[in-house]
Write an enzyme that holds these catalytic residues in place. Structure first.
Site: not given
Ligand code: 9MR
Length: 464
Positions: A171, A213, A249, A278, A280
């Protein structure tokens, strides 16, 4: 029968029934095509890990160490996943709470669980502006740079040989349209902090894939364009980077972008792997299921998309539980999103239930009645990663073991998708729970990492 109905019967029954069905079909003079059809049907994976493995991918999840005592949680973890990411336990605040004092207790629990169960590990995350210990938040300049380099060295060295991929930097780009680096104490140490982190990680663990990432980089936008430019520059200048992670996400305000696959592909075209790290998706029912299927299909459509990890197991395990963004409900039941993901991994097709009329009977049975194994290697000075492909003979397998003879001085440091007995000399690798049952001619792969000279002999294979 829909493939979902097949899956919902329970893996144990499907697994034990599969070989019996093959044997009884083969006994009579039932058309050999029927055997082929059954083999085809059985090759649809019945869990996320097996279905992904059939497509050469992994399927992972974030894991929290304090949930490893929850039997429902662990039951799903061991049945469905072959990759784990410690959700918080490898972060800077967890691993170096005081400067120079390292604590690996919780992260080691997760790595140990993964190794015992033949799963691989995504390391997360070595250098990040967030979840820094207080002492690091208060550093700046060369003191912070040195502390960051030492942190990366120590943690990557501690886990050397045990990590499939490291999120080396997490990030580091700003949201919005600027395309700029995110302001942070790390960024203020100099623009080269990211490449320094990658070079440091490569030195500490040359066998791990090194990833950048980020989130909100899932479609083409100013932020992903900026990451793309950095990765292009790293590739051009030989900065060691092997993969880009797309956190993925999603919710109604930030849905799966229409150009998700195209964005994965343009990064893959730079000559590195892409991973969904990640995943979701907030929501429920068919809409959520369709979104999970679309993400899964996008990864399968990009040959260098090597795996998908969801960010937790049950909705109640999620960092944003109220959005019910995962594949299992709070009771551990499979949701529609699970079935859609599994079906997408299996190619979206319902396994055939009858033989195609044009199928010719095989003239020769698959080789042997046991199994065969083949070896491929990735080597570097002082170490290697071995991938072993196990192929079942004509009777299929309920279990298998491959035996590898290692040169003197060589040792296995880590294995995935198999459980090793011993680490030097003649080492036996047995199947783990989810990959022991193979139909006739079906293959599965496991791997191991070692130090020293790589093996050169073809592994032997025995089936049970
Ligand atoms: O899921 C993690 C949650 O338990 C932590 O409280 C949070 C703290 O920052 O981090 C969450 O995981 C994040 C991951 O490390 C990086 N990408 C975003 C994830 C969700 O916030």
């Amino acid at each position: 029968m829909s493939s979902s109905a097949l899956h919902d019967r329970g893996n144990a029954r499907v697994r034990t029934g599969r070989r019996a069905a093959l044997v009884s079909a083969a006994v009579g003079t039932v058309a050999a095509g029927m055997v082929l059809a059954l083999a085809t049907a059985a090759s649809a994976g019945t869990t996320l890990a097996t279905a992904a493995a059939e497509k050469g991918r992994y399927f992972g999840t974030a894991v929290a160490a304090n949930k490893l005592s929850d039997s429902t949680y662990v039951g799903i973890l061991n049945r469905e996943f072959d990759m784990v990411t410690p959700e918080n336990e490898m972060k800077w605040d967890a691993t170096e709470p005081s400067q120079g004092q390292f604590n690996y207790t919780n992260a080691d629990r997760i790595v140990g669980h993964a190794q015992t169960n033949g799963m691989r590990v995504r390391g997360h995350a070595l250098a990040w502006h967030s979840q820094q210990p207080g002492w690091a938040q208060n550093l700046s300049g060369s003191a912070l740079r040195s502390a960051m380099v030492n942190h990366v060295t120590q943690v990557a060295t501690h886990y050397r040989g045990k990590i499939h991929s490291w999120d080396v930097v997490n990030e580091a780009f700003a949201d919005g349209g600027s395309g700029a680096r995110r302001d942070s104490n790390l960024q203020r140490t100099g623009n080269d902090w990211i490449e320094v982190a990658f070079r440091t990680a490569r030195t500490a663990d040359p066998g791990a894939k090194l990833c950048y990432n980020d989130y909100n980089t899932d479609g083409q936008n100013a932020k992903s364009n900026a990451v793309y430019a950095m990765v292009s520059d790293f590739k051009a200048r030989g900065v060691p980077i092997d993969c880009v992670g797309f956190q993925s996400h999603f919710n109604s305000a930030s849905p799966v972008p229409a150009d998700y696959q195209a964005n994965l592909q343009r990064f893959a075209n730079l000559g590195l792997d892409v991973q969904i790290t990640e995943l979701d998706i907030e929501g429920s029912g068919t809409a959520q299921a369709n979104s999970f299927a679309n993400v899964t299909k996008a990864c399968l459509a990009v040959s260098r998309c090597t795996g998908i990890s969801v960010w937790g197991i049950r909705d109640t395990d999620s960092w944003r539980a109220s959005g019910t963004p995962l594949l299992f409900d709070g009771n551990g039941n499979k949701k529609a999103a699970y079935t859609a993901t599994l079906d997408a991994l299996n190619g979206g097709t319902t396994p055939p239930t009858s033989a195609p009329s044009t199928t010719a009977p095989p003239t020769t049975p698959p080789p042997g009645t046991g199994c065969t194994a083949s070896l491929s290697l990735q080597t570097w000075t002082g170490g290697f990663v071995a991938t072993v492909r196990v192929t079942a003979g004509s009777a299929g397998t309920n279990g298998w073991a491959a035996t590898v003879t290692l040169p003197a001085g060589t040792a296995v440091t880590n294995a995935w998708n198999a459980q090793n007995s011993g680490s030097t000399g003649t080492v036996r690798f047995g199947n783990v729970a989810y990959n022991g049952q193979l139909t006739a001619g079906q293959s599965t792969e496991f791997g191991f990492q070692g130090t020293g000279t790589p093996p050169s002999d073809t592994p032997s294979c025995t089936a049970s």
